[in-house]
Write a protein that holds these residues in place. Structure first.
Motif, PDB file in Angstrom:
ATOM      1  N   GLU A 267      -0.693  -3.453  -1.521  1.00  0.00           N
ATOM      2  CA  GLU A 267       0.139  -2.973  -0.416  1.00  0.00           C
ATOM      3  C   GLU A 267       1.402  -3.820  -0.305  1.00  0.00           C
ATOM      4  O   GLU A 267       2.507  -3.295  -0.094  1.00  0.00           O
ATOM      5  CB  GLU A 267      -0.645  -3.007   0.897  1.00  0.00           C
ATOM      6  CG  GLU A 267       0.105  -2.416   2.074  1.00  0.00           C
ATOM      7  CD  GLU A 267       0.473  -0.958   1.881  1.00  0.00           C
ATOM      8  OE1 GLU A 267       1.623  -0.591   2.207  1.00  0.00           O
ATOM      9  OE2 GLU A 267      -0.374  -0.168   1.396  1.00  0.00           O
ATOM     10  N   ALA A 268       1.266  -5.134  -0.450  1.00  0.00           N
ATOM     11  CA  ALA A 268       2.434  -6.013  -0.396  1.00  0.00           C
ATOM     12  C   ALA A 268       3.386  -5.706  -1.544  1.00  0.00           C
ATOM     13  O   ALA A 268       4.610  -5.633  -1.361  1.00  0.00           O
ATOM     14  CB  ALA A 268       1.998  -7.478  -0.441  1.00  0.00           C
ATOM     15  N   LEU A 269       2.836  -5.509  -2.736  1.00  0.00           N
ATOM     16  CA  LEU A 269       3.670  -5.168  -3.891  1.00  0.00           C
ATOM     17  C   LEU A 269       4.362  -3.822  -3.683  1.00  0.00           C
ATOM     18  O   LEU A 269       5.538  -3.657  -4.024  1.00  0.00           O
ATOM     19  CB  LEU A 269       2.815  -5.142  -5.161  1.00  0.00           C
ATOM     20  CG  LEU A 269       2.297  -6.499  -5.647  1.00  0.00           C
ATOM     21  CD1 LEU A 269       1.262  -6.319  -6.756  1.00  0.00           C
ATOM     22  CD2 LEU A 269       3.442  -7.375  -6.143  1.00  0.00           C
ATOM     23  N   ALA A 270       3.634  -2.859  -3.105  1.00  0.00           N
ATOM     24  CA  ALA A 270       4.226  -1.542  -2.838  1.00  0.00           C
ATOM     25  C   ALA A 270       5.366  -1.651  -1.828  1.00  0.00           C
ATOM     26  O   ALA A 270       6.405  -0.991  -1.967  1.00  0.00           O
ATOM     27  CB  ALA A 270       3.151  -0.580  -2.329  1.00  0.00           C
ATOM     28  N   SER A 271       5.190  -2.525  -0.830  1.00  0.00           N
ATOM     29  CA  SER A 271       6.238  -2.682   0.190  1.00  0.00           C
ATOM     30  C   SER A 271       7.509  -3.271  -0.410  1.00  0.00           C
ATOM     31  O   SER A 271       8.602  -3.066   0.114  1.00  0.00           O
ATOM     32  CB  SER A 271       5.736  -3.570   1.328  1.00  0.00           C
ATOM     33  OG  SER A 271       5.711  -4.948   0.968  1.00  0.00           O
ATOM     34  N   LEU A 272       7.350  -3.997  -1.512  1.00  0.00           N
ATOM     35  CA  LEU A 272       8.496  -4.586  -2.214  1.00  0.00           C
ATOM     36  C   LEU A 272       9.025  -3.679  -3.322  1.00  0.00           C
ATOM     37  O   LEU A 272       9.955  -4.049  -4.046  1.00  0.00           O
ATOM     38  CB  LEU A 272       8.095  -5.946  -2.806  1.00  0.00           C
ATOM     39  CG  LEU A 272       7.689  -7.022  -1.792  1.00  0.00           C
ATOM     40  CD1 LEU A 272       7.049  -8.209  -2.494  1.00  0.00           C
ATOM     41  CD2 LEU A 272       8.894  -7.471  -0.966  1.00  0.00           C
ATOM     42  N   GLY A 273       8.409  -2.496  -3.463  1.00  0.00           N
ATOM     43  CA  GLY A 273       8.856  -1.547  -4.478  1.00  0.00           C
ATOM     44  C   GLY A 273       8.462  -1.918  -5.891  1.00  0.00           C
ATOM     45  O   GLY A 273       9.087  -1.468  -6.855  1.00  0.00           O
ATOM     46  N   ALA A 292       2.243  -1.958   7.986  1.00  0.00           N
ATOM     47  CA  ALA A 292       3.461  -2.631   8.454  1.00  0.00           C
ATOM     48  C   ALA A 292       3.281  -4.141   8.512  1.00  0.00           C
ATOM     49  O   ALA A 292       4.205  -4.903   8.180  1.00  0.00           O
ATOM     50  CB  ALA A 292       3.859  -2.096   9.825  1.00  0.00           C
ATOM     51  N   GLU A 293       2.087  -4.593   8.919  1.00  0.00           N
ATOM     52  CA  GLU A 293       1.878  -6.052   9.006  1.00  0.00           C
ATOM     53  C   GLU A 293       1.945  -6.698   7.625  1.00  0.00           C
ATOM     54  O   GLU A 293       2.570  -7.756   7.470  1.00  0.00           O
ATOM     55  CB  GLU A 293       0.513  -6.346   9.644  1.00  0.00           C
ATOM     56  CG  GLU A 293       0.310  -7.856   9.837  1.00  0.00           C
ATOM     57  CD  GLU A 293      -1.008  -8.226  10.503  1.00  0.00           C
ATOM     58  OE1 GLU A 293      -1.175  -9.428  10.810  1.00  0.00           O
ATOM     59  OE2 GLU A 293      -1.861  -7.346  10.704  1.00  0.00           O
ATOM     60  N   VAL A 294       1.360  -6.067   6.637  1.00  0.00           N
ATOM     61  CA  VAL A 294       1.426  -6.617   5.281  1.00  0.00           C
ATOM     62  C   VAL A 294       2.863  -6.634   4.779  1.00  0.00           C
ATOM     63  O   VAL A 294       3.321  -7.618   4.183  1.00  0.00           O
ATOM     64  CB  VAL A 294       0.515  -5.800   4.323  1.00  0.00           C
ATOM     65  CG1 VAL A 294       0.678  -6.281   2.886  1.00  0.00           C
ATOM     66  CG2 VAL A 294      -0.943  -5.917   4.760  1.00  0.00           C
ATOM     67  N   ALA A 295       3.590  -5.561   5.018  1.00  0.00           N
ATOM     68  CA  ALA A 295       4.979  -5.485   4.590  1.00  0.00           C
ATOM     69  C   ALA A 295       5.817  -6.567   5.258  1.00  0.00           C
ATOM     70  O   ALA A 295       6.685  -7.191   4.619  1.00  0.00           O
ATOM     71  CB  ALA A 295       5.561  -4.106   4.897  1.00  0.00           C
ATOM     72  N   ALA A 296       5.547  -6.830   6.520  1.00  0.00           N
ATOM     73  CA  ALA A 296       6.302  -7.856   7.249  1.00  0.00           C
ATOM     74  C   ALA A 296       6.029  -9.246   6.687  1.00  0.00           C
ATOM     75  O   ALA A 296       6.945 -10.069   6.565  1.00  0.00           O
ATOM     76  CB  ALA A 296       5.944  -7.822   8.735  1.00  0.00           C
ATOM     77  N   ILE A 297       4.771  -9.496   6.330  1.00  0.00           N
ATOM     78  CA  ILE A 297       4.436 -10.789   5.731  1.00  0.00           C
ATOM     79  C   ILE A 297       5.178 -10.968   4.405  1.00  0.00           C
ATOM     80  O   ILE A 297       5.810 -11.993   4.150  1.00  0.00           O
ATOM     81  CB  ILE A 297       2.915 -10.920   5.526  1.00  0.00           C
ATOM     82  CG1 ILE A 297       2.187 -10.970   6.866  1.00  0.00           C
ATOM     83  CG2 ILE A 297       2.604 -12.181   4.716  1.00  0.00           C
ATOM     84  CD1 ILE A 297       0.669 -10.857   6.743  1.00  0.00           C
TER      85      ILE A 297
END
Length: 303
Positions: A267-273, A292-297
């Protein structure tokens, strides 16, 4: 074969032992191009030890040909920039075949996954690992220990007959038990890798570990390197500053019996594209309410 033969492998274990994710394409297959890009990102970020077919790589959700593919891609991308520790497991013939494939393709080491079996005796544990280690005497062998009933003496027994058993990925969440196990097995005989990643690294280093595994490293290699540099220098306050920085991310991964261990990383990798968020059953993608919380971290780490 003398232990000196494995000097390079031992040094690679006394480091950040990365467990790369296995990205999947829209059709569900291994996304080879994205996989290569993620591996290059790790190598470019200063990571030198990579474990294809680890748990963060969804080892148990991959088919035999996929496990071979992941091994080959990792070895190809790393070239002479990294030391590769290939995860092997399942039944003995499957594990031996995987270990031999790793050897043929140029890997330096294999990590033997905790036997997934309802009935594991201590003597049977030794026999299982001996069968694999004897099949690839040229490779360093690293048992992945999650069994809190296994004694250090059994590991010593295994290494007496298999001198290529050079390191241990210890993943029992008990620092006192780790300290005792390592001393019963031989503290200086093996390279001790804290197998529960950054959250446990400071306490395990204080008891004798010199490396730690990481899934978080997929997202932020610099953070993992900051922690090992602090631990190597004995600066525990600095290591705990990193620990505080990653605490929430790792708590999310560990929640509900580590149900979302891989999911949170992807999920974190996906949030960073950087890759798709999809994981395979029995894992499951995060619900939108938690993304959203993972992306924010991840965004806060400035990676």
């Amino acid at each position: 074969m003398s232990s000196e033969t494995f000097e390079t492998q031992r040094a690679a274990l006394a480091d950040v032992v990365s467990i790369p994710v296995t990205p999947f394409a829209e059709d569900g297959s291994v996304d080879q191009d994205v996989h290569r890009a993620l591996l290059r990102r790790l190598l470019d970020g200063g990571i030198r030890t990579l474990t294809p077919n680890g748990n963060t790589g969804e080892f148990y959700a991959l088919g035999p040909q996929e496990r071979q593919l992941v091994t080959e891609i990792t070895l190809d991308e790393a070239g002479d920039r990294g030391v590769i520790l290939v995860g092997v497991g399942h039944d003995v013939p499957t594990a031996v075949a995987s270990a031999r494939h790793a050897r043929e393709r140029g890997a330096a080491m294999v990590m033997v996954h905790q036997p997934v079996h309802p009935y594991v005796s201590q003597g049977g544990w030794v026999d299982y690992h001996r069968a694999i280690a004897e099949a690839v005497p040229e490779l360093g062998v690293v048992p992945y220990i999650r069994n809190d009933r296994l004694s250090g003496e059994r590991l010593a027994e295994l290494a007496d007959s298999c001198p290529n058993v050079i390191g241990v990925k210890y993943a029992v969440p008990d620092a006192a038990r780790f300290a005792a196990f390592a001393r019963d097995a031989g503290l200086d005989r093996f390279v001790w890798v804290a197998g529960l990643a950054e959250p446990y690294a400071p306490s395990y280093f204080s008891a004798g570990a010199t490396g730690f595994t990481s899934g978080l490293v997929n997202v932020a290699p610099a953070i993992s390197l900051n922690m090992i540099e602090a631990l190597r220098s004995g600066d525990y306050p600095a290591a705990m500053k990193v620990w505080e920085q990653i605490r929430r991310f790792e708590e999310l991964r560990a929640a509900s019996g580590s149900a979302n261990n891989v999911t949170v990383v992807k999920e974190a990798l996906a949030s960073l594209g950087l890759c798709r968020r999809e994981v395979r059953p029995p894992s499951k993608p995060l619900p939108e309410s938690e993304r959203a919380e993972v992306a924010a971290i991840a965004a806060g780490w400035s990676v």
